[in-house]
Scaffold this motif. Structure first.
Motif, PDB file in Angstrom:
ATOM      1  N   ALA A 108       0.841  -1.208   0.000  1.00 53.56           N
ATOM      2  CA  ALA A 108       0.000   0.000   0.000  1.00 53.56           C
ATOM      3  C   ALA A 108       0.874   1.257   0.000  1.00 53.56           C
ATOM      4  CB  ALA A 108      -0.930  -0.003   1.209  1.00 53.56           C
ATOM      5  N   GLU A 109       1.938   1.234   0.782  1.00 57.31           N
ATOM      6  CA  GLU A 109       2.831   2.385   0.846  1.00 57.31           C
ATOM      7  C   GLU A 109       3.540   2.609  -0.496  1.00 57.31           C
ATOM      8  OE1 GLU A 109       5.684   4.246   4.229  1.00 57.31           O
ATOM      9  OE2 GLU A 109       5.968   2.114   3.812  1.00 57.31           O
ATOM     10  N   ARG A 110       3.937   1.537  -1.147  1.00 58.14           N
ATOM     11  CA  ARG A 110       4.618   1.654  -2.445  1.00 58.14           C
ATOM     12  C   ARG A 110       3.729   2.260  -3.521  1.00 58.14           C
ATOM     13  NH1 ARG A 110       6.841  -4.135  -3.499  1.00 58.14           N
ATOM     14  NH2 ARG A 110       6.725  -3.393  -5.642  1.00 58.14           N
ATOM     15  N   ILE A 111       2.419   2.021  -3.394  1.00 58.78           N
ATOM     16  CA  ILE A 111       1.528   2.589  -4.418  1.00 58.78           C
ATOM     17  C   ILE A 111       0.970   3.948  -3.994  1.00 58.78           C
ATOM     18  CG2 ILE A 111       0.930   0.355  -5.424  1.00 58.78           C
ATOM     19  CD1 ILE A 111      -1.756   0.527  -3.931  1.00 58.78           C
ATOM     20  N   GLY A 112       1.472   4.468  -2.869  1.00 62.87           N
ATOM     21  CA  GLY A 112       1.114   5.817  -2.465  1.00 62.87           C
ATOM     22  C   GLY A 112       0.076   5.933  -1.369  1.00 62.87           C
ATOM     23  N   ARG A 114      -0.046   5.951   1.937  1.00 67.78           N
ATOM     24  CA  ARG A 114       0.704   6.007   3.205  1.00 67.78           C
ATOM     25  C   ARG A 114      -0.215   5.928   4.407  1.00 67.78           C
ATOM     26  NH1 ARG A 114       5.140   9.868   4.280  1.00 67.78           N
ATOM     27  NH2 ARG A 114       5.719   8.099   5.555  1.00 67.78           N
ATOM     28  N   SER A 115      -1.373   6.556   4.337  1.00 72.36           N
ATOM     29  CA  SER A 115      -2.281   6.534   5.498  1.00 72.36           C
ATOM     30  C   SER A 115      -2.829   5.122   5.723  1.00 72.36           C
ATOM     31  CB  SER A 115      -3.416   7.542   5.334  1.00 72.36           C
ATOM     32  OG  SER A 115      -4.222   7.219   4.220  1.00 72.36           O
ATOM     33  N   GLY A 116      -3.112   4.405   4.628  1.00 74.94           N
ATOM     34  CA  GLY A 116      -3.568   3.013   4.766  1.00 74.94           C
ATOM     35  C   GLY A 116      -2.488   2.125   5.350  1.00 74.94           C
ATOM     36  N   ALA A 117      -1.245   2.320   4.893  1.00 80.46           N
ATOM     37  CA  ALA A 117      -0.115   1.554   5.412  1.00 80.46           C
ATOM     38  C   ALA A 117       0.098   1.858   6.899  1.00 80.46           C
ATOM     39  CB  ALA A 117       1.146   1.876   4.615  1.00 80.46           C
ATOM     40  N   PHE A 118      -0.009   3.143   7.249  1.00 79.61           N
ATOM     41  CA  PHE A 118       0.145   3.554   8.649  1.00 79.61           C
ATOM     42  C   PHE A 118      -0.915   2.880   9.524  1.00 79.61           C
ATOM     43  CE2 PHE A 118      -1.176   6.350  12.109  1.00 79.61           C
ATOM     44  CZ  PHE A 118       0.013   6.485  12.811  1.00 79.61           C
ATOM     45  N   ALA A 119      -2.165   2.930   9.082  1.00 86.72           N
ATOM     46  CA  ALA A 119      -3.259   2.339   9.862  1.00 86.72           C
ATOM     47  C   ALA A 119      -3.071   0.830  10.024  1.00 86.72           C
ATOM     48  CB  ALA A 119      -4.600   2.651   9.200  1.00 86.72           C
TER      49      ALA A 119
END
Length: 182
Positions: A108-112, A114-119
């Motif tokens: 998720a972070e690689r595709i942009g 960041r908030s989803g990856a953080f959560a």
């Protein structure tokens, strides 16, 4: 022998309740055998007082009672070890699932996102903290189980595992705080 077959089948199919039931049955059997031998020893010892020919049987029964006591001790140790293994298996399953979730967060972070990856990472750390505390509580309860009394090796192993979990809980809490600061 039938209890050991049930235990083996339970281990093979991953049914910890079946394993625990077989171990409990082994303990009951060992306790029954010990009680029967103690009763026979008491009877033989009473006859030994008046007739020395009973001495050999009395000595043999004393050894059999000691052996039966060892069987009870070993059956208790197997029950405790099974409970430790089951507790660790539950935690390992959670770690496996969090590992998969972390891979999703990295993607998720690689595709942009960041908030989803953080959560996701925050949820993983929170879940890990709950699982670590649950595992610690389960092991602490085993440490106070009367069946472990006198088993210095299991007491030491449990104490070390609990200390390791305490450190892991503290590290996980700090990781969660650090993540929140990012």
């Amino acid at each position: 022998a039938l209890n050991n077959v049930s235990k083996s089948i339970g281990e093979l199919i991953g049914n910890n309740d079946m394993v625990a039931d077989a171990l409990d049955a082994n303990l009951a059997s060992a306790n029954n055998k010990k009680s029967e031998l103690e009763a026979a020893l008491a009877e033989a010892a009473a006859k030994d007082q008046s007739d020395p020919r009973w001495k050999e049987l009395t000595d043999s029964l004393r050894q059999q009672v000691a052996d039966a006591g060892l069987s009870v001790y070993e059956a208790n140790a197997a029950i405790i070890q099974n409970a430790i293994d089951a507790t660790e298996k539950v935690f390992q399953r959670g770690e496996f699932l969090r590992g998969i979730s972390e891979r999703g967060a990295a993607l998720a972070e690689r595709i942009g996102n960041r908030s989803g990856a953080f959560a996701t990472r925050q949820g993983n750390l929170a879940g890990r903290g709950v699982d670590l505390q649950s595992q610690r509580n389960s092991l602490q309860a085993l440490l106070s189980n009367p069946a472990i009394a006198g088993n210095a090796k299991q007491i030491e192993d449990l104490t070390n595992k609990i200390a390791e979990l305490d450190a892991s809980i503290a590290e996980n809490s700090q990781d969660l705080k650090d993540l929140s600061l990012e």
